[in-house]
Scaffold this motif. Structure first.
Motif, mmCIF file in Angstrom:
data_model
loop_
_atom_site.group_PDB
_atom_site.id
_atom_site.type_symbol
_atom_site.label_atom_id
_atom_site.label_comp_id
_atom_site.label_asym_id
_atom_site.label_seq_id
_atom_site.Cartn_x
_atom_site.Cartn_y
_atom_site.Cartn_z
ATOM 1 N N ALA A 18 8.482 65.850 -10.941
ATOM 2 C CA ALA A 18 8.229 65.141 -9.684
ATOM 3 C C ALA A 18 9.008 63.836 -9.672
ATOM 4 N N VAL A 19 9.205 63.319 -8.474
ATOM 5 C CA VAL A 19 9.807 61.997 -8.269
ATOM 6 C C VAL A 19 8.892 61.198 -7.359
ATOM 7 N N LEU A 20 8.628 59.959 -7.751
ATOM 8 C CA LEU A 20 7.960 58.989 -6.891
ATOM 9 C C LEU A 20 8.993 57.947 -6.499
ATOM 10 N N SER A 21 9.003 57.546 -5.232
ATOM 11 C CA SER A 21 10.005 56.597 -4.759
ATOM 12 C C SER A 21 9.399 55.573 -3.813
ATOM 13 N N ARG A 22 9.748 54.321 -4.023
ATOM 14 C CA ARG A 22 9.349 53.267 -3.103
ATOM 15 C C ARG A 22 9.930 53.502 -1.714
ATOM 16 N N TRP A 23 11.139 54.065 -1.662
ATOM 17 C CA TRP A 23 11.844 54.246 -0.398
ATOM 18 C C TRP A 23 11.840 55.721 0.014
ATOM 19 N N PRO B 237 4.258 58.534 2.529
ATOM 20 C CA PRO B 237 3.117 57.834 1.951
ATOM 21 C C PRO B 237 2.329 57.067 2.995
ATOM 22 N N PRO B 238 1.107 56.673 2.651
ATOM 23 C CA PRO B 238 0.343 55.784 3.518
ATOM 24 C C PRO B 238 0.944 54.382 3.459
ATOM 25 N N PRO B 239 0.470 53.457 4.295
ATOM 26 C CA PRO B 239 0.962 52.087 4.195
ATOM 27 C C PRO B 239 0.805 51.564 2.779
ATOM 28 N N PRO B 240 1.792 50.816 2.268
ATOM 29 C CA PRO B 240 1.728 50.397 0.871
ATOM 30 C C PRO B 240 0.585 49.433 0.618
ATOM 31 N N PRO B 241 -0.114 49.600 -0.514
ATOM 32 C CA PRO B 241 -1.150 48.638 -0.875
ATOM 33 C C PRO B 241 -0.516 47.305 -1.247
ATOM 34 N N ALA B 242 -1.357 46.325 -1.524
ATOM 35 C CA ALA B 242 -0.859 44.974 -1.782
ATOM 36 C C ALA B 242 0.105 44.932 -2.957
ATOM 37 N N GLU C 12 -0.168 58.532 -3.364
ATOM 38 C CA GLU C 12 -1.105 58.018 -2.356
ATOM 39 C C GLU C 12 -1.668 56.664 -2.776
ATOM 40 N N ARG C 13 -1.914 56.479 -4.050
ATOM 41 C CA ARG C 13 -2.498 55.231 -4.533
ATOM 42 C C ARG C 13 -1.468 54.124 -4.701
ATOM 43 N N LEU C 14 -0.211 54.510 -4.848
ATOM 44 C CA LEU C 14 0.853 53.520 -5.038
ATOM 45 C C LEU C 14 1.658 53.276 -3.767
ATOM 46 N N GLY C 15 1.401 54.040 -2.705
ATOM 47 C CA GLY C 15 2.182 53.898 -1.490
ATOM 48 C C GLY C 15 3.623 54.333 -1.682
ATOM 49 N N MET C 16 3.846 55.435 -2.426
ATOM 50 C CA MET C 16 5.196 55.899 -2.732
ATOM 51 C C MET C 16 5.437 57.291 -2.150
ATOM 52 N N HIS C 17 6.678 57.560 -1.822
ATOM 53 C CA HIS C 17 7.097 58.890 -1.379
ATOM 54 C C HIS C 17 7.157 59.820 -2.590
ATOM 55 N N VAL C 18 6.926 61.113 -2.347
ATOM 56 C CA VAL C 18 6.783 62.075 -3.438
ATOM 57 C C VAL C 18 7.653 63.303 -3.200
ATOM 58 N N ALA C 19 8.318 63.756 -4.246
ATOM 59 C CA ALA C 19 8.957 65.079 -4.270
ATOM 60 C C ALA C 19 8.460 65.813 -5.504
ATOM 61 N N TRP C 20 8.327 67.120 -5.398
ATOM 62 C CA TRP C 20 7.714 67.910 -6.480
ATOM 63 C C TRP C 20 8.415 69.253 -6.590
ATOM 64 N N SER C 21 8.668 69.705 -7.817
ATOM 65 C CA SER C 21 9.264 71.024 -8.025
ATOM 66 C C SER C 21 8.479 71.761 -9.101
ATOM 67 N N PRO C 22 7.707 72.788 -8.717
ATOM 68 C CA PRO C 22 6.945 73.549 -9.708
ATOM 69 C C PRO C 22 7.853 74.462 -10.515
ATOM 70 N N SER C 23 7.444 74.725 -11.743
ATOM 71 C CA SER C 23 8.183 75.663 -12.584
ATOM 72 C C SER C 23 8.034 77.075 -12.027
ATOM 73 N N PRO C 24 9.125 77.862 -12.033
ATOM 74 C CA PRO C 24 9.013 79.252 -11.592
ATOM 75 C C PRO C 24 8.370 80.161 -12.636
ATOM 76 N N ALA C 25 8.120 79.634 -13.833
ATOM 77 C CA ALA C 25 7.523 80.450 -14.908
ATOM 78 C C ALA C 25 6.491 79.622 -15.668
ATOM 79 N N PRO C 26 5.321 79.374 -15.087
ATOM 80 C CA PRO C 26 4.333 78.494 -15.718
ATOM 81 C C PRO C 26 3.415 79.169 -16.728
#
Length: 298
Positions: free
Chosen positions: A110-115, A5-10, A73-87
């Protein structure tokens, strides 16, 4: 996929290391309805509640943008994402609503994480003899203060008549979660998601392993809502929400945060649990589901 993520906002400044671990699960209703207004409402809820780790279901992505990345990006959080194999099933639903971009959209968890995230893995869940809906579980190891937190989020089959399918999915899901056990090294594992099932259902009883023998001997997951106010039914599928009312189904608690048994020292035990996103934000309902927010002992 994971991102830095970018630097965390306030509003994402560092938390004290003795603060509770704030966990959240939320089905964000893919790209149905006025999704542009809804994603602003989703962002507003996340900013207000300040979760440390969030499991999201029905996350959309197109060729240019991913909702989870947009939020991260807006929350300053790390992101993981897993798309469905059958959308395709989801694309067809959206196409019937007149969305011209439906054919290229992805659907997933998806997962958003502060760390930072130390690892990411995806499990494809079985169809259980029914139509393959491309259901998955996304597992991350969060570099939380003091020790890593194993965190999994999932989204099981949705039809009320498919309890047997969800049972088959749970039989694969629980061993996936249980393998993260490392007493004294990790926090007890956390499993979140839209299970599309009530707590008293066969699939949730099997998943928890203390009313029915679970798939992994000796492994128990505790329903965090057992620590809630007994007077609160905890409906996450609530007819107060107009997106739910039009479906003509009863209120239900189908979104769950399950936690592994805490050690006697209490790390990872439930301190508080409540529903959030239970009202519109500036007139906009963020999703058709309410979210569940849990504070865990650090």
């Amino acid at each position: 996929m994971s991102s830095t993520p970018p630097p965390p906002p306030a509003d994402r400044r560092p938390r004290a290391t003795d603060a509770p671990l704030r966990i959240m699960t939320w089905n964000v209703w893919w790209r149905f309805g006025d999704w542009q207004a809804r994603r602003e409402a989703i962002l507003a809820v996340l900013r207000a509640e300040q979760p440390d780790v969030v499991g999201l279901q029905e996350v959309w992505a197109d060729e240019e943008e991913n909702l989870a990345t947009w939020l991260g990006e807006r929350l300053g959080m790390h992101v993981a994402w897993s798309p469905s194999p059958a959308p395709d099933r989801w694309r067809e639903r959206l196409a019937r609503h007149g969305d011209p971009s439906a054919g290229s959209l992805q659907f997933g968890n998806a997962v958003l994480s502060r760390w930072p995230l130390l690892s990411t893995e995806v499990l494809d869940l079985p169809a259980g003899g029914a139509e393959d809906e491309g259901r998955t579980a996304l597992q991350v190891l969060v570099d939380a203060p003091h020790r890593p937190l194993p965190f999994t989020t999932t989204h099981l089959n949705s039809s009320p008549a498919e309890s047997a399918v969800r049972v088959a999915q749970v039989r694969e899901l629980v061993p996936f979660v249980a393998r993260t056990r490392a007493k004294g090294v990790h926090y007890p594992p956390v499993l979140t998601g839209d299970f599309n099932a009530l707590a008293e259902s066969d699939e949730l009883r099997l998943c928890q392993g203390y009313l029915t023998a679970g798939p992994v001997p000796g492994f128990v997951l505790v329903d965090s809502w057992r620590f809630a106010d007994p007077a609160d039914p905890g409906f996450t599928w609530d007819r107060r929400n107009p997106f739910v009312a039009r479906i003509h189904q009863p209120d239900a608690r189908i979104d769950h945060v399950l936690v592994g048994l805490a050690p006697f020292t209490g790390e990872g035990s439930v301190l508080d649990v409540r529903r959030v996103a239970v009202d519109p934000v500036d007139g906009v309902w963020a999703s058709d589901h309410a979210a569940v927010l849990v504070d865990l002992r650090p």
